[in-house]
Design an enzyme around this catalytic site. Sequence first.
Site, short mmCIF file in Angstrom:
data_model
loop_
_atom_site.label_atom_id
_atom_site.label_comp_id
_atom_site.label_asym_id
_atom_site.label_seq_id
_atom_site.Cartn_x
_atom_site.Cartn_y
_atom_site.Cartn_z
N HIS A 73 35.71 -52.83 29.94
CA HIS A 73 35.48 -53.11 31.36
C HIS A 73 36.80 -53.52 32.01
O HIS A 73 37.48 -54.40 31.52
CB HIS A 73 34.44 -54.23 31.53
CG HIS A 73 33.03 -53.73 31.50
ND1 HIS A 73 32.05 -54.22 32.32
CD2 HIS A 73 32.44 -52.76 30.75
CE1 HIS A 73 30.91 -53.58 32.10
NE2 HIS A 73 31.12 -52.69 31.14
N TYR A 202 28.54 -60.76 39.65
CA TYR A 202 28.31 -62.20 39.73
C TYR A 202 27.93 -62.50 41.19
O TYR A 202 28.70 -62.19 42.10
CB TYR A 202 29.57 -62.99 39.39
CG TYR A 202 29.96 -62.97 37.93
CD1 TYR A 202 30.64 -61.90 37.37
CD2 TYR A 202 29.65 -64.06 37.10
CE1 TYR A 202 31.01 -61.89 36.03
CE2 TYR A 202 30.01 -64.07 35.76
CZ TYR A 202 30.69 -62.98 35.23
OH TYR A 202 31.04 -62.97 33.90
N PRO A 294 28.28 -70.71 30.61
CA PRO A 294 28.56 -69.30 30.30
C PRO A 294 29.13 -68.48 31.46
O PRO A 294 29.50 -67.34 31.28
CB PRO A 294 27.20 -68.76 29.86
CG PRO A 294 26.20 -69.72 30.37
CD PRO A 294 26.86 -71.03 30.47
N LYS A 298 33.24 -67.55 28.18
CA LYS A 298 34.31 -68.10 27.34
C LYS A 298 33.82 -68.64 26.00
O LYS A 298 34.60 -68.81 25.07
CB LYS A 298 35.02 -69.24 28.09
CG LYS A 298 35.84 -68.75 29.27
CD LYS A 298 37.03 -67.94 28.82
CE LYS A 298 37.58 -67.08 29.94
NZ LYS A 298 37.75 -65.69 29.54
N TYR A 386 39.86 -64.70 33.42
CA TYR A 386 38.66 -64.02 32.95
C TYR A 386 38.96 -63.16 31.72
O TYR A 386 38.19 -63.15 30.76
CB TYR A 386 38.07 -63.15 34.07
CG TYR A 386 36.67 -62.65 33.76
CD1 TYR A 386 36.46 -61.45 33.07
CD2 TYR A 386 35.54 -63.39 34.13
CE1 TYR A 386 35.19 -61.01 32.76
CE2 TYR A 386 34.26 -62.94 33.83
CZ TYR A 386 34.09 -61.75 33.14
OH TYR A 386 32.82 -61.31 32.83
P1 FAS Z 1 26.67 -71.24 17.04
O1 FAS Z 1 25.86 -72.33 17.66
O2 FAS Z 1 26.55 -69.83 17.49
O3 FAS Z 1 26.49 -71.23 15.46
C1 FAS Z 1 26.35 -72.44 14.73
C2 FAS Z 1 25.57 -72.15 13.46
O4 FAS Z 1 25.49 -73.34 12.69
C3 FAS Z 1 24.15 -71.70 13.76
O5 FAS Z 1 23.85 -70.53 13.05
C4 FAS Z 1 23.30 -72.89 13.30
O6 FAS Z 1 22.05 -72.48 12.77
C5 FAS Z 1 24.17 -73.49 12.21
N1 FAS Z 1 23.89 -74.91 11.98
C6 FAS Z 1 23.60 -75.86 12.90
N2 FAS Z 1 23.42 -77.06 12.30
C7 FAS Z 1 23.61 -76.85 10.95
C8 FAS Z 1 23.54 -77.68 9.81
N3 FAS Z 1 23.26 -78.98 9.92
N4 FAS Z 1 23.78 -77.13 8.60
C9 FAS Z 1 24.09 -75.81 8.48
N5 FAS Z 1 24.16 -74.95 9.52
C10 FAS Z 1 23.91 -75.48 10.75
N6 FAS Z 1 28.71 -67.74 25.46
C11 FAS Z 1 29.18 -66.74 26.24
O7 FAS Z 1 30.39 -66.45 26.19
N7 FAS Z 1 28.31 -66.05 27.08
C12 FAS Z 1 26.97 -66.34 27.13
O8 FAS Z 1 26.22 -65.72 27.88
C13 FAS Z 1 26.45 -67.36 26.33
N8 FAS Z 1 25.11 -67.67 26.34
C14 FAS Z 1 24.65 -68.70 25.55
C15 FAS Z 1 23.29 -69.06 25.52
C16 FAS Z 1 22.84 -70.12 24.73
C17 FAS Z 1 21.36 -70.50 24.72
C18 FAS Z 1 23.74 -70.84 23.94
C19 FAS Z 1 23.27 -72.02 23.10
C20 FAS Z 1 25.08 -70.50 23.95
C21 FAS Z 1 25.55 -69.42 24.74
N9 FAS Z 1 26.89 -69.04 24.74
C22 FAS Z 1 27.38 -68.04 25.51
C23 FAS Z 1 27.82 -69.69 23.93
C24 FAS Z 1 27.69 -69.12 22.55
O9 FAS Z 1 27.93 -67.75 22.59
C25 FAS Z 1 28.60 -69.90 21.67
O10 FAS Z 1 29.86 -70.08 22.28
C26 FAS Z 1 28.78 -69.26 20.33
O11 FAS Z 1 27.52 -69.08 19.75
C27 FAS Z 1 29.67 -70.20 19.52
O12 FAS Z 1 29.57 -69.82 18.21
P2 FAS Z 1 29.58 -70.93 17.05
O13 FAS Z 1 30.64 -71.91 17.33
O14 FAS Z 1 29.56 -70.16 15.80
O15 FAS Z 1 28.22 -71.75 17.24
C1 PHB Z 2 26.12 -61.74 29.04
O1 PHB Z 2 26.17 -60.50 29.07
O2 PHB Z 2 25.27 -62.37 28.34
C2 PHB Z 2 27.11 -62.54 29.85
C3 PHB Z 2 28.17 -61.88 30.45
C4 PHB Z 2 29.08 -62.61 31.20
C5 PHB Z 2 28.89 -63.98 31.36
C6 PHB Z 2 27.83 -64.63 30.75
C7 PHB Z 2 26.92 -63.91 29.99
O3 PHB Z 2 29.77 -64.69 32.12
#
Ligand code: FAS
Ligand code: PHB
Length: 394
Positions: A73, A202, A294, A298, A386
């Site tokens: 993109h 957006y 989000p 990032k 971005y």
């Molecule tokens: P994660 O939370 O992905 O992974 C952590 C892992 O540790 C999980 O698998 C969990 O099960 C495990 N864990 C937890 N406690 C534990 C324990 N006690 N023992 C063993 N394992 C354990 N980012 C974006 O850039 N765009 C988005 O649109 C976006 N949407 C999101 C929506 C939601 C609902 C959430 C919660 C986050 C979102 N994020 C988004 C951010 C997301 O993408 C995170 O930045 C990304 O998952 C980070 O990855 P990890 O640091 O690996 O953490």
């Molecule tokens: C998504 O595709 O989930 C998405 C993309 C851009 C954002 C947040 C979420 O800033």
Amino acid sequence: MKKTQVAIIGAGPAGLLLGQLLHKAGIDNIIVERQSGEYVLGRIRAGVLEQVTMDLLKQAGVDARAHAEGLPHHGIELLFKGARHRIDLHGLSGGKQVTVYGQTEVTRDLMEARKAEGRETIYEARDVSLHDFDSDRPRVRYVKDGATHEIECDFIAGCDGYHGVSRASVPQQALHTYEKVYPFGWLGVLADVPPVSHELIYANTTRGFALCSMRSTTRSRYYVQVPLEEKVENWSDEAFWNELRLRLDPEAREHLVTGPSLEKSIAPLRSFVAEPMRFGRLMLAGDAAHIVPPTGAKGLNLAAADVGYLARALEIFYGEKSSSALDRYSDLCLRRVWKAERFSWWFTSLMHRFPETGEFGQKIQEAELDYLVHSHAASTSLAENYVGLPVEDF
Ligand code: FAS
Ligand code: PHB
């Protein structure tokens, strides 16, 4: 008793990418994950990868599908006062781009590579606990199939997300946290329908924020801002599509293709940073150390950059018998984390409806957006943040 060089807590993108980077550097590691692999893959989260993340996936040897199926993109559109304005990310950032490729697919690619290389991942590990990380022989304990197991290691990487055990294991007096909770959430829908536009939109509207994103040319991801107390069960698919329509411009409204939701959920929005990110032989990475709203896409990208730094620091420790890079790990991560926190907070503040700021607040946002889309300097600043700020070397 198992032994390894690095025990990684969490098999999300941070833990899996770290495991792969360490393996490529010849550093032995074991991942301990609370959930099943299927559960981890079932979480629908991020969708936009910075070039820094794509480069790390290449270094980890897992970038083939992201290049084959990911969508490059070169721009995004900002929608306000009923009109869309394109931000030329590629032209304004000196030729950089982002790749639209879902976090689920990144996680799948990393899981498959790890399995193919016979690396150990312990899923459904219960009661994970961290011990003696203030010594040079830290240990991780967990329960699996009713039996207690222990891993002796040189380092523990806390990649277990915001609700994980790693940060919670740090003595409170050693940790300083910063937090801002936003008064709204994102109601997200995933559907097998073609995206409304070929780039992300957006939207700042008087009804609230909306985002039109995608996972491919046949699978779309949409979000609308909802009040914090909103419940996903209050939202039928029809109600979601009707609300999204009300937040789009006439052309997008005309092109919107709707369909049954594959996934529907509400994510809260917060900014959070824990400092420092290292405690003796325990290093925190990804959401375990920081959370961004989000809006700026990032979260996943910061997690990737953290583990890129950590893998390099551990490679220097084992290869050059020097802890100089490990000693700089936290500062180096946090310098880039805080800049992404600022950008994500700024973009969230600009694009969302804050009831307490009233009509004046809406007019100020519209004035800033009008300035932004007509100012080369302001658009350049948005573009370079971005696409992702540069990573520094140790
Ligand atoms: P994660 O939370 O992905 O992974 C952590 C892992 O540790 C999980 O698998 C969990 O099960 C495990 N864990 C937890 N406690 C534990 C324990 N006690 N023992 C063993 N394992 C354990 N980012 C974006 O850039 N765009 C988005 O649109 C976006 N949407 C999101 C929506 C939601 C609902 C959430 C919660 C986050 C979102 N994020 C988004 C951010 C997301 O993408 C995170 O930045 C990304 O998952 C980070 O990855 P990890 O640091 O690996 O953490
Ligand atoms: C998504 O595709 O989930 C998405 C993309 C851009 C954002 C947040 C979420 O800033």
